[in-house]
Write a protein that holds these residues in place. Structure first.
Motif, short mmCIF file in Angstrom:
data_model
loop_
_atom_site.label_atom_id
_atom_site.label_comp_id
_atom_site.label_asym_id
_atom_site.label_seq_id
_atom_site.Cartn_x
_atom_site.Cartn_y
_atom_site.Cartn_z
N UNK A 191 10.53 12.24 -2.19
CA UNK A 191 9.82 13.44 -2.81
C UNK A 191 9.77 14.72 -3.28
N UNK A 192 10.74 14.27 -4.60
CA UNK A 192 11.45 14.87 -5.64
C UNK A 192 10.17 15.23 -6.56
N UNK A 193 9.16 14.26 -6.15
CA UNK A 193 8.08 14.70 -7.59
C UNK A 193 7.94 14.22 -8.69
N UNK A 194 9.40 12.81 -8.94
CA UNK A 194 9.44 12.12 -10.42
C UNK A 194 9.47 10.71 -9.51
N UNK A 226 0.67 -0.84 0.33
CA UNK A 226 0.46 -0.07 -0.40
C UNK A 226 1.03 1.32 -0.07
N UNK A 227 1.87 1.34 0.76
CA UNK A 227 2.33 2.45 0.90
C UNK A 227 3.31 2.41 -0.32
N UNK A 228 3.69 1.70 -1.29
CA UNK A 228 4.87 2.44 -2.20
C UNK A 228 3.59 2.59 -2.76
N UNK A 229 2.70 1.89 -3.05
CA UNK A 229 1.45 2.15 -4.10
C UNK A 229 1.51 3.85 -4.55
N UNK A 230 1.61 4.29 -3.01
CA UNK A 230 1.20 5.68 -3.01
C UNK A 230 2.23 6.50 -3.27
N UNK A 231 3.03 6.14 -2.60
CA UNK A 231 4.75 6.77 -3.01
C UNK A 231 4.43 7.03 -4.93
N UNK A 232 3.80 6.61 -5.34
CA UNK A 232 3.44 6.63 -6.42
C UNK A 232 3.45 7.06 -7.23
N UNK A 233 2.16 7.05 -6.59
CA UNK A 233 0.54 8.03 -6.82
C UNK A 233 0.91 9.37 -6.32
N UNK A 234 1.91 9.80 -5.57
CA UNK A 234 2.41 10.54 -5.19
C UNK A 234 4.26 10.99 -4.73
N UNK A 235 4.39 11.33 -5.71
CA UNK A 235 5.64 11.58 -5.93
C UNK A 235 6.12 12.86 -5.17
N UNK A 236 5.62 13.62 -5.14
CA UNK A 236 6.19 15.26 -4.46
C UNK A 236 6.16 14.81 -2.99
#
Length: 612
Positions: free
Chosen positions: A208-211, A181-191
């Motif tokens: 949190x670079x946005x990329x 779950x956490x990795x999924x949302x890290x992909x959806x919200x890279x910022x």
């Protein structure tokens, strides 16, 4: 009298506490559900940093800390009441959800089955509030100094619902679900900067670079991340299926945008777990959209293997209903099947666009150690792009479709070209055949060993698929029909899906109990056994278990009529087969994702002979 009826009990309203515990079962299924709800709240609060700390797979404790807007002191207790939310206030808001949370159930459900401590300071407040709850009841409240944001600790999950507690999986399984779950949302919200720790050890963090690619590297590592293909911005103006119910003044069209990343065919897994879908920033589960991604890889992956896909869909909030299930992981689309087609097309176009680059890179690296530049370094690519001479008939209908080992006599003049198409293969000169199964050709700076069955299947498939997609399969009417008797199950299926079968060129009619008369076949299968064709189609319907995909029927037809290993070919027949393969849009794999050929560079051959 029903067994559940109890003479001794009267109908009565459940207590708030019992009702909350029952509702919690819908929202909080396991520790990962707690993480999901609290992380989504943090995202909705505008957090740019979210730290998740889990102990014993979430059984012992789950702590989520964020730097979002926080909760006002006067509202913090209200936040734990059922159906209390700041994210909507009217039915109009419900019809166009723009936040991840909205039901106002998560905090109440979590606190009802655990011990919760929350510390939060709202933006602009001079102090924060610390609130402690047990089984949903406030047991302590105090003002404390705290940074802006919220820290919530959930301890002893399901301590007061032992029946739920015993159904939890092992700590390792719960840990894996939280990681996913956490990795999924890290992909959806890279910022947003995510950090996840298990038992005090950091197991994942994003910058949190946005990329998105930075997050992909953190999850999959640099090797797989390099093989991921970015989906170009795909948009579709879709007509809503419900448009007929709207007023003439309303606009029934909406835009669907698809972006994301997919793995090259060389990246595949044993299950569908690496296909991740997001709609308007919300992670969802959707079997149809997952199948759209898988179907885009049709014939590109080995049987039983599944791709990696990260799909982001954006569409107007009013065109997607997220109020379908308490966990908010299921949605409904107003456009009906339009999202399926948009996703499938976006992924397929990405794969097709990458195919020439992918294969050329493989040939160029044929020497593997830099001793030889390979044919890419020895020849200008313009020397072979568009090569292959005249356009050959993809059907190869002149080939003998039996399993005879006696060879094949005669040749057929090549047809007139229908127009030039750019080849993804270099010009190849046929040298001969080995084992009556493989064709040897010479290409730039090396040789190709081509699987004649795989090449023939690919050529047949692309022609029949093109005709089928245009709903214009050329058929050959049989002068005398062929009777075929099927099993009872198969007979029912071919009758049920007779129209779908006819669209791929196999036309038949009932001829008795479980017996059918084949009246026409695809023109490319004119020399094939009609009985074998219908049996193959019936078998495909039976194996599909009622989920019929006409592309699968196309595959079944092509597999039935293709060359078999052990069939000798004349030089002219081999040359025509190679020309047809050169003209394929995807000449690199057969219908199961296996290679159609192997390339050996001159440098590789020299090493084998001890020349270098």
């Amino acid at each position: 009298m029903p067994l559940w009826y109890n003479w001794g009990m009267k109908i009565q309203q459940l207590s708030d506490q019992l009702a909350s515990q029952i509702a919690a079962g819908e929202v909080v299924e396991r520790p990962s559900s707690v993480v999901k709800e609290l992380v989504e709240n943090a995202i909705d609060a505008g957090a740019t940093s979210i730290n998740i700390d889990v102990r014993q797979g979430g059984r012992e404790s789950i702590q989520i800390a964020d730097n979002g807007m926080g909760i006002a002191t006067e509202e913090i207790e209200t936040a734990f009441l059922r159906h209390a939310t700041s994210k909507l206030s009217s039915i109009e808001d419900l019809n166009a959800i723009r936040t991840l949370g909205f039901r106002g159930e998560a905090l109440a459900a979590i606190s009802a089955v655990s011990q919760v401590t929350i510390v939060s300071r709202a933006e602009g407040a001079d102090a924060g509030t610390r609130l402690v709850l047990e089984a949903g009841v406030v047991v302590n409240r105090e003002r404390v100094g705290a940074p802006q944001g919220t820290v919530i600790v959930v301890e002893n999950l399901f301590y007061n619902v032992p029946a739920r507690l015993k159904f939890l999986k092992t700590a390792a399984t719960e840990k894996r679900l939280i990681d996913e779950f956490v990795t999924r949302y890290a992909l959806a919200y890279p910022q947003i900067r995510f950090r996840l720790t298990h038992n005090g050890r950091i197991t994942f963090q994003s910058s949190g670079s946005g990329q998105v690619r930075d997050v992909l590297v953190a999850i999959y590592g640099p090797e797989i991340a390099r093989q991921l293909l970015e989906i170009g911005d795909q948009r579709l103006e879709a007509e809503s299926e419900s448009s007929s119910l709207q007023s003439p003044a309303s606009d029934s069209r909406s835009s669907i945008q698809v972006t994301g990343f997919v793995g090259s065919p060389g990246v595949h897994f044993a299950n569908r777990g690496q296909i991740t879908l997001f709609v308007n920033g919300r992670w969802i589960k959707d079997t149809q959209l997952t199948y759209a991604v898988i179907q885009a890889y049709h014939t590109l992956l080995p049987s039983g293997r599944y791709p990696l896909g990260l799909i982001f869909m954006q569409l107007p909030p009013e065109d997607v209903d997220v109020n379908v299930h308490p966990t908010k992981t299921e949605v409904r689309f107003r456009q009906g099947k339009a999202p399926f087609g948009t996703v499938q097309r976006a992924v397929r176009q990405t794969l097709v666009a990458d195919a020439p680059t992918r294969q050329m890179s493989a040939w160029a690296l044929g020497s593997n150690d830099g001793d030889s530049p390979g044919w890419m370094g020895a020849l200008n690519p313009e020397a072979f792009i568009g090569g292959g001479g005249e356009q050959a008939d993809l059907a190869l209908s002149w080939l003998d479709e039996t399993d005879s080992q006696d060879g094949m006599d005669g040749t057929l003049p090549l047809p007139e070209p229908e127009g030039e198409t750019e080849s993804q293969l270099p010009i190849m000169r046929v040298v001969g055949q080995v084992g009556a199964s493989y064709i040897i050709t010479e290409g730039p700076e090396g040789m190709f060993l081509i699987d004649q069955q795989a090449a023939h299947q690919r050529a047949l498939f692309e022609q029949l698929q093109t005709e089928w997609a245009a709903d214009n399969v050329t058929v050959q009417t049989l002068s005398t029909g062929t009777a075929v008797t099927l099993s009872e199950t198969q007979a029912k299926l071919v009758e049920q899906f007779q129209e779908a079968v006819a669209r791929v060129g196999v036309q038949f009619e009932a001829f008795g109990p479980n017996t059918f008369m084949v009246r026409a076949v695809p023109k490319i299968a004119a020399s094939a056994d009609p009985a074998r064709l219908l049996i193959s189609v019936a078998t495909e319907l039976e194996q599909s278990k009622g989920v019929v995909e006409e592309a699968g029927l196309v595959t079944a037809v092509c597999q039935t009529i293709s060359l078999r290993p052990g069939q000798s070919l004349t030089l002219a027949q081999m040359e025509q087969l190679i020309r047809n393969l050169e003209k394929c849009a995807d000449p690199f794999t057969d219908l199961h994702g296996k290679p159609t050929f192997i390339y050996l560079s001159v440098a590789q051959l020299a090493r084998e002979f001890g020349r270098i």
